[in-house]
Design a protein around this motif. Structure first.
Motif, PDB file in Angstrom:
ATOM      1  N   LEU A 193       0.824  -1.211   0.000  1.00 35.23           N
ATOM      2  CA  LEU A 193       0.000   0.000   0.000  1.00 35.23           C
ATOM      3  C   LEU A 193       0.861   1.265   0.000  1.00 35.23           C
ATOM      4  O   LEU A 193       0.511   2.272  -0.621  1.00 35.23           O
ATOM      5  CB  LEU A 193      -0.935  -0.002   1.218  1.00 35.23           C
ATOM      6  CG  LEU A 193      -2.057  -1.044   1.195  1.00 35.23           C
ATOM      7  CD1 LEU A 193      -2.722  -1.156   2.558  1.00 35.23           C
ATOM      8  CD2 LEU A 193      -3.094  -0.687   0.137  1.00 35.23           C
ATOM      9  N   LYS A 194       1.977   1.208   0.701  1.00 38.15           N
ATOM     10  CA  LYS A 194       2.866   2.371   0.789  1.00 38.15           C
ATOM     11  C   LYS A 194       3.460   2.723  -0.572  1.00 38.15           C
ATOM     12  O   LYS A 194       3.746   3.889  -0.866  1.00 38.15           O
ATOM     13  CB  LYS A 194       3.980   2.086   1.799  1.00 38.15           C
ATOM     14  CG  LYS A 194       4.783   3.305   2.191  1.00 38.15           C
ATOM     15  CD  LYS A 194       5.799   2.960   3.270  1.00 38.15           C
ATOM     16  CE  LYS A 194       6.601   4.182   3.666  1.00 38.15           C
ATOM     17  NZ  LYS A 194       7.607   3.855   4.712  1.00 38.15           N
ATOM     18  N   ASN A 195       3.619   1.690  -1.415  1.00 39.25           N
ATOM     19  CA  ASN A 195       4.203   1.914  -2.741  1.00 39.25           C
ATOM     20  C   ASN A 195       3.195   2.459  -3.750  1.00 39.25           C
ATOM     21  O   ASN A 195       3.575   2.839  -4.855  1.00 39.25           O
ATOM     22  CB  ASN A 195       4.790   0.604  -3.281  1.00 39.25           C
ATOM     23  CG  ASN A 195       6.041   0.179  -2.513  1.00 39.25           C
ATOM     24  OD1 ASN A 195       6.742   1.016  -1.965  1.00 39.25           O
ATOM     25  ND2 ASN A 195       6.306  -1.118  -2.465  1.00 39.25           N
ATOM     26  N   GLU A 196       1.922   2.500  -3.372  1.00 41.58           N
ATOM     27  CA  GLU A 196       0.893   3.034  -4.271  1.00 41.58           C
ATOM     28  C   GLU A 196       0.986   4.562  -4.302  1.00 41.58           C
ATOM     29  O   GLU A 196       0.919   5.222  -3.267  1.00 41.58           O
ATOM     30  CB  GLU A 196      -0.497   2.592  -3.791  1.00 41.58           C
ATOM     31  CG  GLU A 196      -1.644   3.150  -4.595  1.00 41.58           C
ATOM     32  CD  GLU A 196      -1.553   2.837  -6.067  1.00 41.58           C
ATOM     33  OE1 GLU A 196      -1.483   3.800  -6.869  1.00 41.58           O
ATOM     34  OE2 GLU A 196      -1.518   1.628  -6.409  1.00 41.58           O
ATOM     35  N   ILE A 243      -8.754   3.080  -1.242  1.00 36.69           N
ATOM     36  CA  ILE A 243      -9.724   2.058  -1.676  1.00 36.69           C
ATOM     37  C   ILE A 243      -9.156   0.663  -1.440  1.00 36.69           C
ATOM     38  O   ILE A 243      -9.843  -0.238  -0.934  1.00 36.69           O
ATOM     39  CB  ILE A 243     -10.081   2.256  -3.162  1.00 36.69           C
ATOM     40  CG1 ILE A 243     -10.877   3.557  -3.342  1.00 36.69           C
ATOM     41  CG2 ILE A 243     -10.890   1.066  -3.688  1.00 36.69           C
ATOM     42  CD1 ILE A 243     -11.130   3.930  -4.788  1.00 36.69           C
ATOM     43  N   ASP A 244      -7.887   0.482  -1.790  1.00 32.95           N
ATOM     44  CA  ASP A 244      -7.235  -0.821  -1.586  1.00 32.95           C
ATOM     45  C   ASP A 244      -7.134  -1.146  -0.105  1.00 32.95           C
ATOM     46  O   ASP A 244      -7.341  -2.293   0.321  1.00 32.95           O
ATOM     47  CB  ASP A 244      -5.842  -0.798  -2.225  1.00 32.95           C
ATOM     48  CG  ASP A 244      -5.251  -2.194  -2.368  1.00 32.95           C
ATOM     49  OD1 ASP A 244      -5.978  -3.165  -2.102  1.00 32.95           O
ATOM     50  OD2 ASP A 244      -4.072  -2.311  -2.739  1.00 32.95           O
ATOM     51  N   LEU A 245      -6.833  -0.127   0.724  1.00 32.08           N
ATOM     52  CA  LEU A 245      -6.754  -0.317   2.180  1.00 32.08           C
ATOM     53  C   LEU A 245      -8.094  -0.810   2.723  1.00 32.08           C
ATOM     54  O   LEU A 245      -8.159  -1.780   3.480  1.00 32.08           O
ATOM     55  CB  LEU A 245      -6.363   1.004   2.841  1.00 32.08           C
ATOM     56  CG  LEU A 245      -6.497   1.066   4.381  1.00 32.08           C
ATOM     57  CD1 LEU A 245      -5.518   0.106   5.040  1.00 32.08           C
ATOM     58  CD2 LEU A 245      -6.264   2.491   4.878  1.00 32.08           C
ATOM     59  N   LEU A 246      -9.182  -0.138   2.337  1.00 28.53           N
ATOM     60  CA  LEU A 246     -10.511  -0.522   2.823  1.00 28.53           C
ATOM     61  C   LEU A 246     -10.909  -1.911   2.327  1.00 28.53           C
ATOM     62  O   LEU A 246     -11.506  -2.694   3.066  1.00 28.53           O
ATOM     63  CB  LEU A 246     -11.545   0.515   2.385  1.00 28.53           C
ATOM     64  CG  LEU A 246     -11.403   1.900   3.022  1.00 28.53           C
ATOM     65  CD1 LEU A 246     -12.395   2.876   2.407  1.00 28.53           C
ATOM     66  CD2 LEU A 246     -11.591   1.832   4.537  1.00 28.53           C
TER      67      LEU A 246
END
Length: 320
Positions: free
Chosen positions: A21-24, A32-35
């Protein structure tokens, strides 16, 4: 981002998920990916994420969250009232193994609390005192204890009654102060099916009438016997899982209990977290099979499939 760091520090995200996620680079896509990942996990992780959003330092970083806390708490329900209303049942159920729940509640109880409980000799008295202490601590601690109870349902099977839709209906009805027009529902089940009544919420159920007409049930074949016989013929569980991969991915839908079972039977915590992060039952099942890389793991997965998807397994084994 700050919310990403908080989620990682609270173990809502694994190290691998945090790095991905940090690389996004697109903030909106990252959120959105986190949720999606959190919603694919168990209720425990979702609850923890909601608690993070209610922290003062998080609200300082995201001012839009201010004024939202009351909505979150309303949605979670009145934990203190639930514990009070189910006190007698909880004391009875938890007294079967008081040491286990006391140990699990170590983050909620102080040393003084533990001593207060330990000097009692009767198991039921210990559980009564435990509930008294937790309720005395207030709503947040009661909510934490309810989350804990949800996590130990396998150890105390009777707790499943507490988290059933029947309790949700009763709580929803208890808080309602408005009467509504009468509703009549007819539910029919046949050929061995289960009848599930509509969930009653926001209504006064004092005048509820239920009439049940049951016809003689036709004799049903003993499918468990067929499954056991078929199981005996499957010597190589790993080969069976590999050969049946596509069928299992498409047909298995009750995946979450399978994940719960493999998580306590030797599957690595990181693997379990990655499986839970998947957004569909098909993706979760495929991940389970991808992580099944040893004979022992295959035995665990095979057993979990038999426990939670016996009809699917019987159907597949007939043509294996």
């Amino acid at each position: 981002s700050w919310i990403l760091q908080c989620s990682h520090s609270k173990s809502v995200l694994t190290d691998r998920e945090y790095k991905d996620l940090k690389n996004e680079t697109n903030p909106e896509k990252m959120v959105i990916d986190l949720l999606d990942r959190i919603m694919g996990k168990s209720d425990k992780y979702c609850q923890c994420f909601l608690d993070i959003l209610c922290q003062e330092d998080v609200k300082d970083t995201y001012p839009q969250l201010r004024g939202w806390k009351w909505k979150t708490e309303e949605r979670l329900g009145d934990a203190m009232e639930i514990l009070n209303s189910c006190r007698n049942d909880l004391c009875e159920w938890l007294s079967a193994d008081p040491s286990f729940i006391i140990e699990k509640a170590e983050d909620i109880l102080t040393v003084k609390d533990n001593k207060e409980i330990a000097h009692l000799s009767c198991n039921k008295e210990k559980m009564t005192r435990l509930l008294d202490i937790i309720i005395r601590k207030g709503e947040n601690q009661c909510r934490d204890f309810l989350t804990l109870l949800s996590d130990v349902q396998d150890h105390y099977p009777q707790l499943k009654k507490l988290f059933s839709t029947n309790r949700e209906a009763a709580v929803g009805a208890k808080h309602s102060s408005k009467s509504k027009p009468g509703i009549c529902s007819t539910i029919v089940a046949c050929n061995g099916s289960n009848a599930v009544a509509p969930l009653i919420q926001g209504s006064d159920i004092s005048g509820l009438n239920i009439h049940i007409n049951q016809s003689p049930a036709a004799a049903q074949p003993d499918s468990s016997k067929n499954v056991k016989e078929a199981t005996a013929s499957v010597k190589d569980k790993m080969e069976f899982l590999k050969t049946s991969l596509d069928k299992l991915v498409q047909k298995v839908t009750n995946v979450d209990p399978i994940i719960d079972q493999v998580s306590v039977s030797g599957f690595p915590a990181e693997a379990v977290a990655n499986i839970r992060a998947q957004t569909t039952s098909q993706k979760k099942m495929r991940q389970i099979l991808d992580y099944t890389r040893s004979t022992k793991a295959a035995e665990v997965v095979f057993s979990a499939l038999l426990d939670h998807e016996p009809d699917v397994m019987e159907d597949i084994m007939k043509t294996y």
